[in-house]
Design an enzyme around this catalytic site. Sequence first.
Site, PDB file in Angstrom:
ATOM      1  N   ASP A   1       0.625  -1.163   0.180  1.00  0.00           N
ATOM      2  CA  ASP A   1       0.070  -0.107   0.076  1.00  0.00           C
ATOM      3  C   ASP A   1       0.800   1.307   0.046  1.00  0.00           C
ATOM      4  O   ASP A   1       2.050   1.364   0.434  1.00  0.00           O
ATOM      5  CB  ASP A   1      -0.821  -0.143   1.243  1.00  0.00           C
ATOM      6  CG  ASP A   1      -2.216  -0.913   1.121  1.00  0.00           C
ATOM      7  OD1 ASP A   1      -2.128  -1.851   0.277  1.00  0.00           O
ATOM      8  OD2 ASP A   1      -2.869  -0.770   2.015  1.00  0.00           O
ATOM      9  N   ASP A   2       0.252   2.330  -0.487  1.00  0.00           N
ATOM     10  CA  ASP A   2       0.726   3.716  -0.317  1.00  0.00           C
ATOM     11  C   ASP A   2       1.742   4.318  -1.277  1.00  0.00           C
ATOM     12  O   ASP A   2       2.108   5.307  -1.463  1.00  0.00           O
ATOM     13  CB  ASP A   2       1.138   3.947   1.195  1.00  0.00           C
ATOM     14  CG  ASP A   2       0.114   3.780   2.131  1.00  0.00           C
ATOM     15  OD1 ASP A   2      -0.915   3.706   1.819  1.00  0.00           O
ATOM     16  OD2 ASP A   2       0.689   3.969   3.208  1.00  0.00           O
TER      17      ASP A   2
ATOM     18  N   HIS B   1      -5.624   9.101  -0.008  1.00  0.00           N
ATOM     19  CA  HIS B   1      -5.703   8.327   1.308  1.00  0.00           C
ATOM     20  C   HIS B   1      -6.700   8.889   2.311  1.00  0.00           C
ATOM     21  O   HIS B   1      -6.494   8.854   3.590  1.00  0.00           O
ATOM     22  CB  HIS B   1      -4.068   8.393   1.917  1.00  0.00           C
ATOM     23  CG  HIS B   1      -4.063   6.964   2.721  1.00  0.00           C
ATOM     24  ND1 HIS B   1      -4.320   7.189   4.226  1.00  0.00           N
ATOM     25  CD2 HIS B   1      -3.492   5.883   2.508  1.00  0.00           C
ATOM     26  CE1 HIS B   1      -3.937   5.849   4.699  1.00  0.00           C
ATOM     27  NE2 HIS B   1      -3.547   5.171   3.564  1.00  0.00           N
TER      28      HIS B   1
ATOM     29  N   HIS C   1       3.685  -2.212   3.252  1.00  0.00           N
ATOM     30  CA  HIS C   1       3.909  -1.035   2.578  1.00  0.00           C
ATOM     31  C   HIS C   1       5.102  -0.949   2.110  1.00  0.00           C
ATOM     32  O   HIS C   1       6.084  -0.856   2.581  1.00  0.00           O
ATOM     33  CB  HIS C   1       3.635  -0.011   3.875  1.00  0.00           C
ATOM     34  CG  HIS C   1       2.160  -0.059   4.284  1.00  0.00           C
ATOM     35  ND1 HIS C   1       1.865  -1.020   5.406  1.00  0.00           N
ATOM     36  CD2 HIS C   1       1.286   0.555   4.240  1.00  0.00           C
ATOM     37  CE1 HIS C   1       0.748  -0.935   5.749  1.00  0.00           C
ATOM     38  NE2 HIS C   1       0.145  -0.010   5.055  1.00  0.00           N
TER      39      HIS C   1
END
Length: 254
Positions: free
Chosen positions: A53-54, A115, A212
Amino acid sequence: MMRLSTLLSLSVGLLHSGGQAAPADTSRLASRVPNGVIIEHCTVPGTVALTFDDGPFSYTGHVLDLLDAYGAKATFFVNGENWSHGIDDPSTTWPSILKRMVASGHQIASHTWSHQDLTYASWEQRRYQMQQLETSLRNVIGKVPTYMRPPYANCGGDCLPDIESLGYHVVNFDVDTKDYLHNSPGTIQAAIDTFSWAVNSGGQSSYLVLSHDVHQTTAEILTPAMLEIIRENGLRAVTVGECLGDPASNWYRY
């Protein structure tokens, strides 16, 4: 009565320029992926869906190198404005990283534009968060995802029907490495232990894993450790779509 948000989304999807019906996407095949639920588990035995993620971020390229070395596939839930900015800006490295993901057979999925917690967002904010990222991804890879993960794993209230009305499966996880809490060389072993325990406990035949790629320790320590554990246990590291038995032609819209 049908919610206004659903009516608005249907109108956007059904009407094309000039008020004509939008052409059907004939590339999509029948899918066994359920709707009306937040997906938390893989369904294909013997698979591990590593998800990151991210990103994209500075360490994503190293993660891709490791996946290549192990012959593994993964899913990247990307943001447009979070750790990185201008993901469709050709003066940055982000477009080449996104294109490499697709060329290598990995899956790109949405983690929203910036986000925002979608549980507490309005319909207009949810639509913006999804469609703004779609615009940037279309500029780079020529298509948009059909899978997404809500920030903070939160999608309560009207979030699920709203996001599904925009053409998405909503995906969370059943193994949280908590690498974001253990993102130093001295503490990352806790994340490795969490993943190892889940896989070696024998309680499941497949796993959907959260990590992540924006953390250096995840890229350099956790990721190779997870790939080695997967290999030692005779499992396959695959995309979320593959771990759900969904054909690759269904992972994107054109």
